[in-house]
Write an enzyme that holds these catalytic residues in place. Structure first.
Site, PDB file in Angstrom:
ATOM      1  N   TYR B  51      -6.456  39.958   3.862  1.00 34.48           N
ATOM      2  CA  TYR B  51      -7.525  39.478   4.745  1.00 34.48           C
ATOM      3  C   TYR B  51      -8.075  38.181   4.167  1.00 34.48           C
ATOM      4  O   TYR B  51      -8.044  37.958   2.957  1.00 34.48           O
ATOM      5  CB  TYR B  51      -8.638  40.531   4.847  1.00 34.48           C
ATOM      6  CG  TYR B  51      -8.270  41.761   5.646  1.00 34.48           C
ATOM      7  CD1 TYR B  51      -7.387  42.704   5.135  1.00 34.48           C
ATOM      8  CD2 TYR B  51      -8.807  41.984   6.910  1.00 34.48           C
ATOM      9  CE1 TYR B  51      -7.057  43.841   5.862  1.00 34.48           C
ATOM     10  CE2 TYR B  51      -8.491  43.120   7.640  1.00 34.48           C
ATOM     11  CZ  TYR B  51      -7.609  44.048   7.113  1.00 34.48           C
ATOM     12  OH  TYR B  51      -7.299  45.172   7.838  1.00 34.48           O
ATOM     13  N   GLU B  52      -8.618  37.326   5.038  1.00 35.43           N
ATOM     14  CA  GLU B  52      -8.991  35.974   4.605  1.00 35.43           C
ATOM     15  C   GLU B  52     -10.152  35.948   3.610  1.00 35.43           C
ATOM     16  O   GLU B  52     -10.416  34.930   2.993  1.00 35.43           O
ATOM     17  CB  GLU B  52      -9.304  35.088   5.812  1.00 35.43           C
ATOM     18  CG  GLU B  52     -10.526  35.550   6.584  1.00 35.43           C
ATOM     19  CD  GLU B  52     -10.618  34.883   7.950  1.00 35.43           C
ATOM     20  OE1 GLU B  52      -9.626  34.318   8.418  1.00 35.43           O
ATOM     21  OE2 GLU B  52     -11.700  34.957   8.534  1.00 35.43           O
ATOM     22  N   SER B  53     -10.853  37.067   3.453  1.00 38.30           N
ATOM     23  CA  SER B  53     -11.935  37.125   2.471  1.00 38.30           C
ATOM     24  C   SER B  53     -11.408  37.113   1.042  1.00 38.30           C
ATOM     25  O   SER B  53     -12.199  37.117   0.099  1.00 38.30           O
ATOM     26  CB  SER B  53     -12.775  38.371   2.710  1.00 38.30           C
ATOM     27  OG  SER B  53     -11.958  39.513   2.800  1.00 38.30           O
TER      28      SER B  53
END
Lengths: 272, 263
Positions: B51-53
């Site tokens: 995920y982009e986090s």
């Protein structure tokens, strides 16, 4: 060297009207307490910089602090719109808001370039997107070695960078844990930095590769317990998803937003 | 034997099946996240979800409400900074599949998540691009999953936030180091793939009980159908069970949070 100040004094000292101000925390560790303090002190004409404006910038925009916004995803995560941001963009309320819209990759690179002291960030990005047509800060350059066309955006070099973190030791060294986002980059890219923390401890108990920001690279540290609420602080408290959902109704309406602001920000009195 | 299932479940199961075991997948929030985790909990235990986090190889027990939920970090192999995520892992070429949703999509798979109307005077302002513009070009290929309706499947997107194949299908031609782009679109009615030559979306498979007329009715342009149009296989009993448990667990978890100490 980091100076321990109250949140009121840290904001009063470092955040001026018209400043460019980056406040980061990727869903996690969002510096809400600092944002509320800025609203209470009535700062105006700010250029606000955040990858995800989130509720914190929705509140600051709605309170009239902002003239310009640089961002890459402007929603209420898992819920929907940021209504104060939309009201400013769509109707100029409470005042017009100039926007510079990016992708996450470009903004992450721009923060990194700022920390690295470079004037620009280069990335393999924005191919085929309309964003370069509406954002004058997106350009394309040719790689001098391969000839490849690459996207370029200006580095983020804010006047002030504010982040929240779990803890600082008594020398002002800060430990950030969990989703670390661009916290370190913001502090290093900014001319002045403020870090709010949940607690000050004798020993950070940080491993050798932990994300530690040395105290001598920070201007001010202010203790702000629950300072990231309603976002979360890994190891301290969870995200208040119910508040994020409730925000939709609060912010949808100008009057209910004003009432919320009055009660929860202006009259909250800067407890931190 | 036929099982009872909803159109939404059909869509999620079909999207999940598209993800092969062992694939590295950069996951968007919402429907893609639901499908990717269903894949991980059924036929693809070794799928790597990113995920982009910054959460690498995460195995959330419940679906995240936001892209940066603590659950993603706590169940990840490791969590890196956001610049590292986009520069090293995505742009560096370590992602096989980008899994995206959208607000609008056109026949060349261009995605709009920016606004409806004109940029300077929008009718509806949407959240914007987030990670999608670079996921779509730097991942090996892209899957898109979205509910089928005329509001979503439009003749021309109001704004190209994220490129599919451009306004004329040629945007990727001759661009070095670019991924293959969208290779399938999964909706609650059908599965579509781009024509290998023109890149225009073609319906290749209708979900059980769905007619070509229904798909056309929900699409804002004259949609093409494959000569050998197939019927999408129905969800299996185990897939439905796992999906329902995942969603129930997720609902309980988020409701629990709401009554937590921060309420």
């Amino acid at each position: 060297m980091a100076e321990f100040l109250s949140l009121h004094d840290a904001v009063a000292r470092h955040v001026e009207d018209g400043a460019t101000l980056a406040m980061e925390g990727f869903t996690h560790l969002i510096p809400f307490a600092a944002g509320h303090e800025i609203i209470r002190q009535g700062r105006r004409e700010l250029t606000l910089i955040r990858m995800t404006p989130d509720l914190i910038f929705d509140q600051m925009i709605g309170a009239g602090c902002a003239r310009r916004l640089i961002f890459s995803w402007g929603g209420n995560p898992g819920v929907g719109s940021l209504h104060r941001l939309r009201d400013a963009v769509e109707h100029g309320y409470p005042q017009p808001l100039e926007i510079f819209e990016h992708s996450h990759a470009a903004m992450a690179c721009a923060f990194e370039a700022g920390a690295a002291g470079l004037p620009l960030a280069v990335l393999r990005g924005y191919v085929g997107s309309d964003l370069p047509k509406v954002n004058s800060q997106i350009k394309f350059i040719e790689c001098p070695f391969t000839g490849e066309r690459l996207a370029a955006v200006p580095a983020v070099r804010p006047d002030v960078g504010i982040v929240h973190a779990q803890k600082a030791d008594r020398a002002g060294n800060v430990l950030v844990e969990g989703i670390i986002g661009v916290q370190k980059e913001v502090v290093l890219a900014a001319r002045h930095s403020i870090v709010t923390v949940e607690a000050v401890v004798d020993d950070l108990e940080a491993g050798p590769n932990a994300c530690v920001i040395p105290g001598w690279a920070i201007d001010a540290i202010a203790v702000a317990e629950q300072g990231a609420y309603p976002s979360y602080a890994h190891g301290y408290y969870p995200r208040d998803n119910a508040f994020y959902k409730a925000w939709d109704a609060i912010a949808r309406d100008r009057e209910s937003f004003a009432a919320w602001l009055e009660e929860h920000v202006y009259h909250a009195g800067g407890a931190a | 034997m036929s099982l009872d299932y909803t159109a939404a479940e059909m869509m999620t199961v079909t999207a999940a099946r598209a993800l092969e075991n062992g694939t590295t997948c950069f996951v968007g929030i919402g429907l893609p996240s639901e499908a990717a985790n269903l894949a991980r909990l059924t036929h693809a235990p070794d799928v790597v979800l990113i995920y982009e986090s910054g959460t690498l190889q995460t195995k959330p027990n419940v679906l995240p409400l936001s892209i940066g939920d603590g659950e993603l970090c706590e169940t990840a192999l490791t969590t890196v900074s956001v610049p590292e995520m986009f520069r090293y892992w995505l742009q560096g070429g370590h992602v096989d599949v980008g899994f995206l949703g959208t607000a609008q999509i056109d026949r060349y798979c261009n995605l709009n998540t920016t606004l409806i109307g004109d940029y300077r005077e929008p009718k509806v302002r949407l959240p914007g691009g987030g990670g999608a513009p670079e996921i779509a070009t730097n991942a090996g290929e892209v899957f898109i999953t979205v509910k089928h309706s005329k509001r979503t499947f439009v003749e021309a997107v109001d704004f190209v936030t994220t490129v599919g194949f451009g306004r004329d299908g040629t945007a990727r031609d001759g661009v070095p180091h670019i991924g293959r782009g969208p290779t399938r679109v999964i909706t609650d009615l059908c599965v579509m793939k781009p024509d290998p030559e023109t890149k225009e979306l073609v319906v290749v498979s209708l979900h059980p009980g769905v007619t070509a007329e229904q798909v056309q009715e929900a699409t804002g342009w004259e949609i093409r159908f494959a000569e050998r149009l197939e019927t999408t296989p129905e969800p299996g009993e185990q897939e439905l069970e796992v999906l329902r448990e995942l969603k129930a667990r997720t609902a309980r978890h988020h409701a629990g949070n709401e009554m937590g100490e921060n309420a």
